[in-house]
Design a protein around this motif. Sequence first.
Motif, mmCIF file in Angstrom:
data_model
loop_
_atom_site.group_PDB
_atom_site.id
_atom_site.type_symbol
_atom_site.label_atom_id
_atom_site.label_comp_id
_atom_site.label_asym_id
_atom_site.label_seq_id
_atom_site.Cartn_x
_atom_site.Cartn_y
_atom_site.Cartn_z
ATOM 1 N N UNK A 16 0.822 -1.390 0.111
ATOM 2 C CA UNK A 16 -0.044 0.090 -0.014
ATOM 3 C C UNK A 16 0.668 1.194 -0.016
ATOM 4 N N UNK A 17 2.187 1.363 0.660
ATOM 5 C CA UNK A 17 3.006 2.379 0.457
ATOM 6 C C UNK A 17 3.998 2.562 -0.604
ATOM 7 N N UNK A 18 4.046 1.452 -1.721
ATOM 8 C CA UNK A 18 4.770 1.523 -2.866
ATOM 9 C C UNK A 18 4.428 2.314 -3.829
ATOM 10 N N UNK A 19 5.227 2.970 -4.335
ATOM 11 C CA UNK A 19 4.934 4.124 -5.362
ATOM 12 C C UNK A 19 4.746 3.267 -6.572
ATOM 13 N N UNK A 20 3.833 3.945 -7.157
ATOM 14 C CA UNK A 20 3.198 3.340 -8.726
ATOM 15 C C UNK A 20 3.773 4.218 -9.849
ATOM 16 N N UNK A 21 4.342 3.518 -10.936
ATOM 17 C CA UNK A 21 4.900 3.974 -12.103
ATOM 18 C C UNK A 21 3.996 3.475 -13.233
ATOM 19 N N UNK A 22 3.510 4.519 -14.062
ATOM 20 C CA UNK A 22 2.563 3.869 -15.109
ATOM 21 C C UNK A 22 2.705 5.053 -16.250
ATOM 22 N N UNK A 23 2.303 4.579 -17.507
ATOM 23 C CA UNK A 23 2.689 5.624 -18.680
ATOM 24 C C UNK A 23 1.340 6.523 -18.682
ATOM 25 N N UNK A 24 0.085 6.282 -18.258
ATOM 26 C CA UNK A 24 -1.088 7.051 -18.323
ATOM 27 C C UNK A 24 -1.808 6.549 -17.113
ATOM 28 N N UNK A 25 -2.540 7.526 -16.458
ATOM 29 C CA UNK A 25 -3.187 7.253 -15.166
ATOM 30 C C UNK A 25 -4.714 7.947 -15.401
#
Length: 131
Positions: free
Chosen positions: A39-48
Amino acid sequence: MIPTASNHERGPRVALAHDYLLVMRGAERAFAAIADLYSSAPIFTLLYDEDGTNERFAGRSITTSPLQRLGVGQANFRRLLPLYPSAVSRLRPPACEVMISSSSAFAHGVHAPRGGGARLLLLHAVSLRMV
């Protein structure tokens, strides 16, 4: 050893990546379950798209690619396919022990964790609708 949800809460030991978070379909639901564990992990994504994902990731630390500024949504994200390899290479996770990438296309291209952390890839089958 992959850090568990309980022992990872001490710091950014895990980072998460997914191709794009625009709607909640099969791959996104699988990713959401992983995100719940960390739950505290950062998320990396192209589009959100917060609305398109039913605010499922609201309140999370989400880093998107520069393509996010184009305002592309589920209806027209495929137009940017030639740009995704370059855009995903610009996503730089913090130093972490494990990078968990959930991908059917590009998230496996997120840079490896600085400091030599491990990488775990959950690869989803490509839908024939994408072909």
